[in-house]
Design an enzyme around this catalytic site. Structure first.
Site, mmCIF file in Angstrom:
data_model
loop_
_atom_site.group_PDB
_atom_site.id
_atom_site.type_symbol
_atom_site.label_atom_id
_atom_site.label_comp_id
_atom_site.label_asym_id
_atom_site.label_seq_id
_atom_site.Cartn_x
_atom_site.Cartn_y
_atom_site.Cartn_z
ATOM 1 N N ARG A 194 0.856 -1.184 0.000
ATOM 2 C CA ARG A 194 0.000 0.000 0.000
ATOM 3 C C ARG A 194 0.896 1.239 0.000
ATOM 4 N NH1 ARG A 194 2.358 1.954 3.757
ATOM 5 N NH2 ARG A 194 0.867 3.649 3.661
ATOM 6 N N ASP A 219 -2.092 10.883 -2.330
ATOM 7 C CA ASP A 219 -2.464 9.801 -3.246
ATOM 8 C C ASP A 219 -2.841 10.327 -4.620
ATOM 9 O OD1 ASP A 219 -2.992 8.654 -0.383
ATOM 10 O OD2 ASP A 219 -2.703 6.969 -1.761
ATOM 11 N N GLN A 239 -1.816 2.518 10.024
ATOM 12 C CA GLN A 239 -0.542 2.637 9.312
ATOM 13 C C GLN A 239 0.476 3.438 10.124
ATOM 14 O OE1 GLN A 239 -3.536 3.142 7.894
ATOM 15 N NE2 GLN A 239 -3.565 2.569 5.743
ATOM 16 N N ALA A 278 0.821 5.171 -2.167
ATOM 17 C CA ALA A 278 0.647 5.487 -3.591
ATOM 18 C C ALA A 278 1.852 5.120 -4.472
ATOM 19 C CB ALA A 278 0.297 6.969 -3.729
#
Ligand code: MRU
Length: 354
Positions: A52, A241, A200, A54
């Site tokens: 994960r 992102d 995260q 971007a």
């Protein structure tokens, strides 16, 4: 200590003719790799959040395209170009918000279009994927240096989500700036939001910083405005992102609230992202597709249900939000820095890149 000594983790590696992905869902408890030998395996790994962030999903998709070409050549010979279309589509659909994924696939398709039908496309497309990967590593270093230069010695920074080596090919975007600023001796305090629901910040950012020996204080996402009010933070530093043509920024859910609180408390707000995150085709934040994931991610934590079971308790789980350009003080890219980004500043940056 130099910033390069803070750059040891690798989220993706090409080895033994396959793509190995560090399974980020299992960190920090376990360091396990998932081996992907074809494009559907890469698409599944992106959708399931094995990989994960971007830039990292853009790199994974580039390798996925090379794997799609390999399968198509083995099974269809000279018909490989048409035969890989479904695999490319599955990669494109694996996650919708981070434009780096579509950008990497477009680049791989452009390279594929230059190749002769009668030759194995795998070596050329693999070389292109390696180039996408290597360019991200270099971009991270340039962004780290320019972003750190904006931070005054003695500062406190707050970051959100994970934007480090796990989210990119190298040092990281926002975390690359923090690593570089720390190595330069500019930072007094580093704070990281836990970043519900995937954590995260708590699981990944704290793990990366601990490995580097950079002290970090974690906070519940809702504590960030109070932290800013306390005066401990000079900069909020985040990744992105997708950045629309007018400078609006899509990033991990909660970023917009940080930007609002930062403006209220005169804390500066820095977005760090490679130029591949800028999407000139998306006019503004309203047009950015925002991924929504399942309710269970919010209703549970650490695999345990935390909300009462039964009818009437649901969840709203958008994965990203949009911060209007007007709340961003500076955008740091590998091509240069844009202060108070707006449509004009973004267009100039895009044009400079050719
Ligand atoms: O859902 P995730 O973990 O893929 O979201 C990641 C983020 O929002 C990051 O801040 C963004 O991708 C920038 S990473 C360099």
């Amino acid at each position: 200590m130099t910033a390069s000594s803070h750059d040891t983790v690798r989220a993706l590696e090409w080895a033994d003719e396959a793509l190995y992905l560090l399974d980020q869902r299992r960190l920090p408890e376990a360091e396990a790799y998932r081996c992907c030998r074809d494009a559907p395996a890469v698409a599944a790994a992106i959708a399931e959040m094995v990989v994960r962030g971007a830039p990292a999903i853009g790199i994974a998709a580039a390798y996925g395209a090379a794997l799609a070409a390999r399968t198509a050549w083995r099974e269809h010979g000279a018909g490989w170009a048409a035969a890989m279309a479904d695999d490319l589509e599955a990669l494109r659909r694996s996650r919708p918000t981070a434009v780096n994924l579509a950008w990497a696939l477009a680049r791989m398709e452009a390279r594929a279009a230059e190749l002769p039908a009668g030759e194995d496309p795998t070596p050329a497309l693999l070389a292109e994927a390696h180039a996408v990967h290597a360019e991200d590593v270099a971009a991270n270093r340039r962004m780290g240096r320019s972003g750190a230069g904006l931070i005054q010695p003695g500062s406190g920074v707050l970051t959100h989500c994970n934007t480090g080596s796990l989210a990119t090919g190298g040092l990281g975007t926002a975390l690359g700036v923090i690593r570089t600023a720390w190595a330069d001796g500019r930072l007094e305090r580093v704070f990281a939001d836990e970043t519900r629901p995937w954590l995260q910040g708590a699981r990944l950012t704290a793990w990366e910083l601990a490995a580097d020996g950079i002290p970090v204080a974690l906070l519940a996402d809702g504590a960030a405005p109070a932290l800013m009010r306390s005066g401990a933070v000079d900069w909020v530093v985040v990744g992105a992102d997708r950045i629309a043509a007018n400078g609006d920024v899509a990033n991990k859910i909660g970023t917009y609230g940080l930007a609002l609180a930062a403006r209220e408390h005169e804390v500066r707000f820095m977005v760090v992202a490679p130029a591949a995150t800028i999407d000139p085709q998306t006019p503004d934040g309203e047009a950015i597709p925002i991924e929504t994931r399942g309710a269970e991610e919010v209703l549970s934590a650490g695999g345990h249900r935390i909300a009462p079971a039964g009818e009437g308790v649901g969840a709203w789980n958008p994965v990203f939000d949009v911060t209007p350009a007007g709340l961003v003080d500076v955008l740091v890219t590998e091509r240069g820095v844009v202060h108070q980004p707006d449509a004009e500043g973004i267009a100039r940056l895009v044009a400079e890149g050719g």
